[in-house]
Design an enzyme around this catalytic site. Sequence first.
Site, PDB file in Angstrom:
ATOM      1  N   TRP A 106      -5.437  13.846  10.457  1.00 57.44           N
ATOM      2  CA  TRP A 106      -6.730  14.290   9.935  1.00 57.44           C
ATOM      3  C   TRP A 106      -6.609  14.769   8.487  1.00 57.44           C
ATOM      4  CZ3 TRP A 106     -10.468  16.889  13.914  1.00 57.44           C
ATOM      5  CH2 TRP A 106     -10.441  16.167  15.131  1.00 57.44           C
ATOM      6  N   TYR A 158      -2.268   0.477  15.041  1.00 58.35           N
ATOM      7  CA  TYR A 158      -1.772   1.341  13.975  1.00 58.35           C
ATOM      8  C   TYR A 158      -0.689   2.275  14.501  1.00 58.35           C
ATOM      9  CZ  TYR A 158      -1.754   5.267  10.692  1.00 58.35           C
ATOM     10  OH  TYR A 158      -1.365   6.270   9.831  1.00 58.35           O
ATOM     11  N   THR A 184      -2.797   2.155   6.236  1.00 61.00           N
ATOM     12  CA  THR A 184      -3.575   3.227   6.862  1.00 61.00           C
ATOM     13  C   THR A 184      -4.931   2.773   7.370  1.00 61.00           C
ATOM     14  OG1 THR A 184      -4.418   3.899   4.691  1.00 61.00           O
ATOM     15  CG2 THR A 184      -2.436   5.016   5.505  1.00 61.00           C
ATOM     16  N   LEU A 238      -2.111  11.296  -0.510  1.00 60.46           N
ATOM     17  CA  LEU A 238      -0.974  12.184  -0.271  1.00 60.46           C
ATOM     18  C   LEU A 238       0.059  12.064  -1.380  1.00 60.46           C
ATOM     19  CD1 LEU A 238       0.557  14.208   1.442  1.00 60.46           C
ATOM     20  CD2 LEU A 238       1.448  12.298   2.807  1.00 60.46           C
ATOM     21  N   GLY A 277      -1.627   6.949  -3.725  1.00 66.26           N
ATOM     22  CA  GLY A 277      -2.504   7.328  -2.630  1.00 66.26           C
ATOM     23  C   GLY A 277      -2.828   8.810  -2.629  1.00 66.26           C
ATOM     24  N   LYS A 295       3.292   2.479  13.348  1.00 67.18           N
ATOM     25  CA  LYS A 295       3.869   3.708  12.810  1.00 67.18           C
ATOM     26  C   LYS A 295       5.040   4.184  13.667  1.00 67.18           C
ATOM     27  CE  LYS A 295       2.646   5.943   9.770  1.00 67.18           C
ATOM     28  NZ  LYS A 295       3.135   5.954   8.350  1.00 67.18           N
ATOM     29  N   ASP A 332       6.411  -2.272  -3.057  1.00 66.86           N
ATOM     30  CA  ASP A 332       5.522  -2.703  -1.982  1.00 66.86           C
ATOM     31  C   ASP A 332       6.357  -2.909  -0.722  1.00 66.86           C
ATOM     32  OD1 ASP A 332       3.770  -4.071  -0.255  1.00 66.86           O
ATOM     33  OD2 ASP A 332       2.722  -5.019  -1.927  1.00 66.86           O
ATOM     34  N   ASP A 359      -0.136  11.358  14.180  1.00 65.38           N
ATOM     35  CA  ASP A 359      -0.421  11.802  15.545  1.00 65.38           C
ATOM     36  C   ASP A 359      -0.769  10.629  16.453  1.00 65.38           C
ATOM     37  OD1 ASP A 359      -2.778  11.585  13.865  1.00 65.38           O
ATOM     38  OD2 ASP A 359      -3.937  12.355  15.538  1.00 65.38           O
TER      39      ASP A 359
END
Length: 296
Positions: free
Chosen positions: A160, A134, A71, A13, A11, A138, A45, A111
């Site tokens: 962001w 979501y 995500t 990141l 991904g 999280k 996974d 956030d």
Amino acid sequence: MNRLLVTGAGGMLGKAVLAGTAVGAAGDQGFENVEVLAFGRDRLDLRYPDGVRETVRREKPDVVVNCAAWTAVDDAETHEIDALAVNGSGVRALAEACADVGARLIHVSTDYVFDGTAAEPYREDAPTAPINAYGRTKLAGEHAVLRVLPGAGYVVRTAWLYGAGGRNFVDTMIGLEAAHPTVKAVDDQMGQPTWTGDLAARLLELARSDAPPGVYHGTSAGRATWYDLAREVFVLLGADPGRVLPTGAVTFARPAARPAYSVLGHDGWARAGMAPLRDWRDALHAAWPSLVGGRA
């Protein structure tokens, strides 16, 4: 630390974290003697807890940086159970496996665990109240990490995100500038644009540190709306920022509600002896060559 395992390595990141471990990389923090284990979804996974436990127990890392997540914010509204399998149950399995082998876990969160009604930056210990599926999934992952690994679990909330090698707002604005005379950007949502390169460097710094476990906020300093960010992108492109027109979030109504205010406080870094991430504009300027390089 001798072995570092990175999940979600394919991904946006995850790629930045791996780049930061490369010897001679701009973000290199002395990883030349560390074995870096990169696991994309094809190899690890989070939907399959038994496989997660087996992999971690086999590899026996000293530190795990978890960049893997569901995500797709809007899709989570109708597939919350599926999102929870990754962001909640899968993270719990990862934390349990880390506990079994004595590894520290650095888990990336969001956030969106906050409701966005604050008038000042959210502290690390501020009450959570997610307003979408979501965010709920999280938050379940956060709870799992902190409960299973009270002395070795780190939750790093970010927001962001943009960077090379993934879909993001900055990349979208670069494309729209070339295709349209004007673009609209939301001006009633406030947050902190954060470059994956800066966040990755901080995650790796945590991995090599003796920072106390707990919750940290991995977002850039300062604050901006999507409109502010879009204008800055146009400036860097040499385009007229006046071509960016402000609009309300209602213009881009989506299935999942978004927090109107996602500014996070950074007091937690002081207890770790680290400074907060730099200002979002400075970060965007530093990131710019990597963002437009692939478009040349």
